[in-house]
Design an enzyme around this catalytic site. Structure first.
Site, short mmCIF file in Angstrom:
data_model
loop_
_atom_site.label_atom_id
_atom_site.label_comp_id
_atom_site.label_asym_id
_atom_site.label_seq_id
_atom_site.Cartn_x
_atom_site.Cartn_y
_atom_site.Cartn_z
N HIS A 291 9.37 -7.93 -5.74
CA HIS A 291 10.32 -7.66 -6.76
C HIS A 291 11.27 -6.83 -6.17
CE1 HIS A 291 6.72 -8.13 -9.63
NE2 HIS A 291 7.32 -9.10 -9.55
N LYS B 24 11.57 3.29 -3.71
CA LYS B 24 10.04 3.28 -4.28
C LYS B 24 9.25 4.11 -3.63
CE LYS B 24 10.58 -1.10 -7.07
NZ LYS B 24 9.99 -2.42 -7.16
N TYR C 130 4.00 4.46 -8.96
CA TYR C 130 5.33 4.12 -8.01
C TYR C 130 6.42 4.88 -8.90
CZ TYR C 130 6.49 -0.03 -10.87
OH TYR C 130 6.90 -0.85 -11.91
N ASP D 77 6.37 -14.29 -12.11
CA ASP D 77 6.50 -14.18 -10.72
C ASP D 77 6.41 -15.61 -10.19
OD1 ASP D 77 6.82 -11.60 -10.87
OD2 ASP D 77 4.89 -11.25 -9.91
#
Length: 179
Positions: free
Chosen positions: A61, A71, A130, A166
């Site tokens: 992603h 991130k 995250y 996904d």
């Protein structure tokens, strides 16, 4: 805190100082001033957590400009094989894959700069956390399919569990053709 360079510009593995005694342990999970001492100037505006059962693969992603995200990823409980792909066309490591193991014993982090696709495989039941440098923006969301033929990512899991979303992601070639 120990900051380890990975060979990918801006991609850093971070190991916090963990203080243990007979009562248990303590560590600073985030300290902005200490990060700045190591040249990490990213400001984070959102923090997320997810739970994944063993065998789940999430990713790859990323968000595109104007909402690209850096991130800071870590594991609260469990263990993952973390995977990032450098999608910055001017980078020396363009289209290269970086792997590392994040777990709740080492409590290590990976700082993933803007321009990287990110994913992970849960090696055991895992709570993943995250921080993001920009807010989630659905219109900027994109990704690369987990089993891209060019990348040949080794997720180190048999029979991966992949979300329907996904499974519909594009190949690296399709992604690059849209840039």
């Amino acid at each position: 805190m120990i900051v380890k360079e990975t060979g990918f510009e801006g991609l850093l593995e971070i190991f916090p100082s963990i203080f243990k005694d007979s009562r248990g342990w303590f560590y600073e999970s985030y300290h902005q001033a200490r990060f700045k001492e190591h040249g990490i100037l990213t400001e984070f505006v959102q923090e997320n957590q997810s739970f994944s059962t063993k065998g789940v693969v999430r990713g790859l992603h990323l968000q595109l400009n104007p909402h690209a995200q850096s991130k800071l990823v870590t594991v609260i409980d469990g263990k993952i094989r973390d995977v990032v792909v450098d999608l910055r066309p001017t980078s020396k490591t363009f289209k290269q894959v970086y792997y590392c193991e994040l777990d709740s014993v080492k409590r290590n982090y990976l700082l993933v700069p803007e321009g990287f696709a990110h994913g992970f495989a849960a090696m055991e039941d895992t709570i993943f956390s995250y921080k993001c440098s920009d807010f989630y923006n659905k219109e900027s969301e994109t990704g690369i399919i987990w089993n891209d033929p060019e990348l040949q990512i080794d997720w180190q899991t048999d029979n991966p569990i992949i979300s329907e979303k996904d499974q519909q992601l594009q190949t690296l070639e399709q992604f690059l053709n849209k840039l």
